[in-house]
Design a protein around this motif. Structure first.
Motif, PDB file in Angstrom:
ATOM      1  N   UNK A   5       0.829  -1.202   0.000  1.00 61.87           N
ATOM      2  CA  UNK A   5       0.000   0.000   0.000  1.00 61.87           C
ATOM      3  C   UNK A   5       0.868   1.258   0.000  1.00 61.87           C
ATOM      4  N   UNK A   6       0.237   2.383  -0.318  1.00 60.40           N
ATOM      5  CA  UNK A   6       0.968   3.656  -0.301  1.00 60.40           C
ATOM      6  C   UNK A   6       0.909   4.242   1.106  1.00 60.40           C
ATOM      7  N   UNK A   7       2.076   4.543   1.618  1.00 57.08           N
ATOM      8  CA  UNK A   7       2.175   5.005   3.008  1.00 57.08           C
ATOM      9  C   UNK A   7       2.802   6.393   3.030  1.00 57.08           C
ATOM     10  N   UNK A  97      -4.311  12.798  -3.653  1.00 55.57           N
ATOM     11  CA  UNK A  97      -3.673  11.528  -4.037  1.00 55.57           C
ATOM     12  C   UNK A  97      -3.722  10.621  -2.819  1.00 55.57           C
ATOM     13  N   UNK A  98      -4.909  10.317  -2.371  1.00 58.11           N
ATOM     14  CA  UNK A  98      -5.088   9.663  -1.064  1.00 58.11           C
ATOM     15  C   UNK A  98      -4.214   8.417  -0.888  1.00 58.11           C
ATOM     16  N   UNK A  99      -3.369   8.409   0.153  1.00 56.12           N
ATOM     17  CA  UNK A  99      -2.605   7.192   0.447  1.00 56.12           C
ATOM     18  C   UNK A  99      -3.516   6.160   1.124  1.00 56.12           C
ATOM     19  N   UNK A 100      -3.021   4.943   1.299  1.00 53.92           N
ATOM     20  CA  UNK A 100      -3.790   3.942   2.045  1.00 53.92           C
ATOM     21  C   UNK A 100      -3.582   4.134   3.534  1.00 53.92           C
ATOM     22  N   UNK A 101      -2.345   4.504   3.886  1.00 51.35           N
ATOM     23  CA  UNK A 101      -1.978   4.590   5.303  1.00 51.35           C
ATOM     24  C   UNK A 101      -1.286   5.919   5.560  1.00 51.35           C
ATOM     25  N   UNK A 170      -5.434   3.897   8.952  1.00 51.79           N
ATOM     26  CA  UNK A 170      -6.059   3.809   7.642  1.00 51.79           C
ATOM     27  C   UNK A 170      -6.438   5.251   7.275  1.00 51.79           C
ATOM     28  N   UNK A 171      -5.997   5.708   6.103  1.00 57.74           N
ATOM     29  CA  UNK A 171      -6.132   7.130   5.766  1.00 57.74           C
ATOM     30  C   UNK A 171      -7.584   7.598   5.758  1.00 57.74           C
ATOM     31  N   UNK A 172      -8.425   6.850   5.060  1.00 56.19           N
ATOM     32  CA  UNK A 172      -9.830   7.296   4.926  1.00 56.19           C
ATOM     33  C   UNK A 172     -10.502   7.371   6.295  1.00 56.19           C
ATOM     34  N   UNK A 173     -10.215   6.369   7.117  1.00 57.19           N
ATOM     35  CA  UNK A 173     -10.872   6.314   8.434  1.00 57.19           C
ATOM     36  C   UNK A 173     -10.446   7.480   9.316  1.00 57.19           C
TER      37      UNK A 173
END
Ligand code: CTP
Ligand code: MG
Length: 394
Positions: A5-7, A97-101, A170-173
């Protein structure tokens, strides 16, 4: 660690550092050859981290430029009047550019060991949030901050942990949690915001080096620690040896593990002969005395104590001086019980105590061909060697 994932790391550096005082906010002060912020940025230069973004305060642009030196980073984001606001602005800047983490880190924590990042990312595969914590070691009591005079009731420290950063989410959360956080509520970290939104936040072992610079004097202490970190590391080896006699009982403790046996081991603590040898090896490598000088058998506090306490103490001593444990090798000498079936579990147990990888821990066992006291089954002996890299003495 497999990278899937992108961190991204977000460093909040928009505070005023009022409690620390000084000519510039603490994150821009110089410690051991570079700014506190530069230390934090370099700590996050980990192979797993794809990008580092810094949030700064209004009017701190020049300080920021000087602080980062030649490092190439995306332009800094402007923070707000509270830490929560600063984090939210940083998260908003990443949303395109939303990362995953995201790893959210205080600029005021300059020394970040790579192992903490690895522990957080591993934990995050099972939860929406992960934070580094340390146990509380001082006694706790209610106090009177205004008067500093009268001590209040004690507080049970066993249910308290000290929460550090970086905190991984978790980025979105975490974005949703920050959006839901009432603007006028105070939050000193992001785990509070995450939990309020119903996210599960798990803990991993933190690190003493991650201490936040908060008060005046902290910068000076950090300077000393940083200078130690800048010195070249040299390898030191320590040797440990211990013996415990068998006595009545139905189990022994070896390497922190309870092993059923038709006898017990006699000793003041839990008589974990392997951990006692290991403790002496660790202390030996940093020339810090022996187990008896730190934990005198005459002291009743150690009666029946779990020997992991001794190992953890010796590890803490080595780490506090800037040391890194490279390798330990323990040999257990007895005819019975057979160690083979427990070898892997002992290895894992010791690796966890030392906070190193299992590959850095070797466990061996041997008999003495029925010769001597171990051969006659009168007791168990253990030898240990520890290799620790420590900062070269100036
Ligand atoms: N922080 C921030 N924006 C704010 C307040 C704090 O980015 N409005 C950052 C700080 O720069 C620091 C971290 O959050 O890296 C932790 O905050 P703290 O230790 O409280 O730093 P300061 O707020 O700068 O210090 P003080 O409270 O003593 O003024
Ligand atoms: Mg503050």
């Amino acid at each position: 660690m497999a990278k899937t994932s992108r961190i991204v790391a977000l460093i909040v550096a928009a505070g005023k550092g009022e409690r620390a005082g000084g000519d510039v906010p603490k994150q821009y002060a110089q410690v051991a050859g570079k700014s506190v912020l530069a230390h934090a940025i370099d700590g996050l230069a980990h192979p797993a981290v794809d990008q580092v973004l810094v949030v700064i305060g209004a009017g701190q642009e020049d300080l920021y430029r000087d602080a980062i030196g030649g490092r190439t980073l995306a332009p800094p984001v402007l923070g707000g009047t509270t830490r929560h606001e600063s984090v939210r602005n940083g998260l908003a800047a990443l949303a395109g550019e939303a990362p995953d983490v995201v790893l959210i880190h205080d600029a005021a924590r300059p020394f970040l060991p790579a192992e903490v990042i690895e522990r957080l990312l591993t934990a995050l595969t099972e939860a929406e949030g992960a934070v580094p914590v340390l146990p509380m070691v001082d006694s706790l009591a209610l106090g009177d901050a205004a008067r500093h005079a009268v001590l209040g009731d004690p507080v049970d420290r066993s249910c308290i942990v000290r929460v550090q950063t970086p905190q991984a989410f978790n980025f979105k959360a975490i974005c949703a949690a920050h959006d839901a956080w009432a603007e006028d509520r105070k939050a000193t970290d992001d785990a509070q915001v995450a939990r309020a939104a119903g996210m599960t936040v798990v803990t991993v072992t933190g690190d003493a080096r991650l201490e936040k610079l908060t008060l005046s004097g902290d910068l000076f202490a950090a300077g000393a620690r940083g200078r130690a970190a800048d010195r070249p590391l040299v390898s030191r080896t320590g040797l440990g040896f211990d013996v415990h006699a068998f006595g009545p009982g139905d189990a022994i403790t070896l390497g922190g593990l309870r092993i059923p046996h038709d006898k017990g081991l006699v000793g003041h603590s839990d008589a974990d002969v392997a951990l006692h040898a290991l403790t002496d090896a660790l202390l030996g490598a940093v020339a810090a005395g022996d187990i008896g000088s730190h934990f005198p058998p005459s002291d009743d506090r150690w009666r029946g104590a779990e020997s992991r306490i001794f190992v953890e103490h010796a590890r803490a001593l080595a780490i506090a001086g800037g040391g890194r444990i490279d390798h330990v090798d323990v040999t257990i000498i007895c005819e019975r019980p057979k160690i083979g079936p427990y070898r892997d579990a002992i290895r894992a147990s010791i690796a966890a105590m030392l906070q190193v990888r299992e590959g850095q821990v070797s466990i061996k066992a041997t008999t003495t061909e029925r010769l001597g006291f171990t051969g006659r089954g009168e007791g168990i002996a253990a030898q240990a060697v520890a290799t620790i890299r420590v900062p070269e003495v100036e």
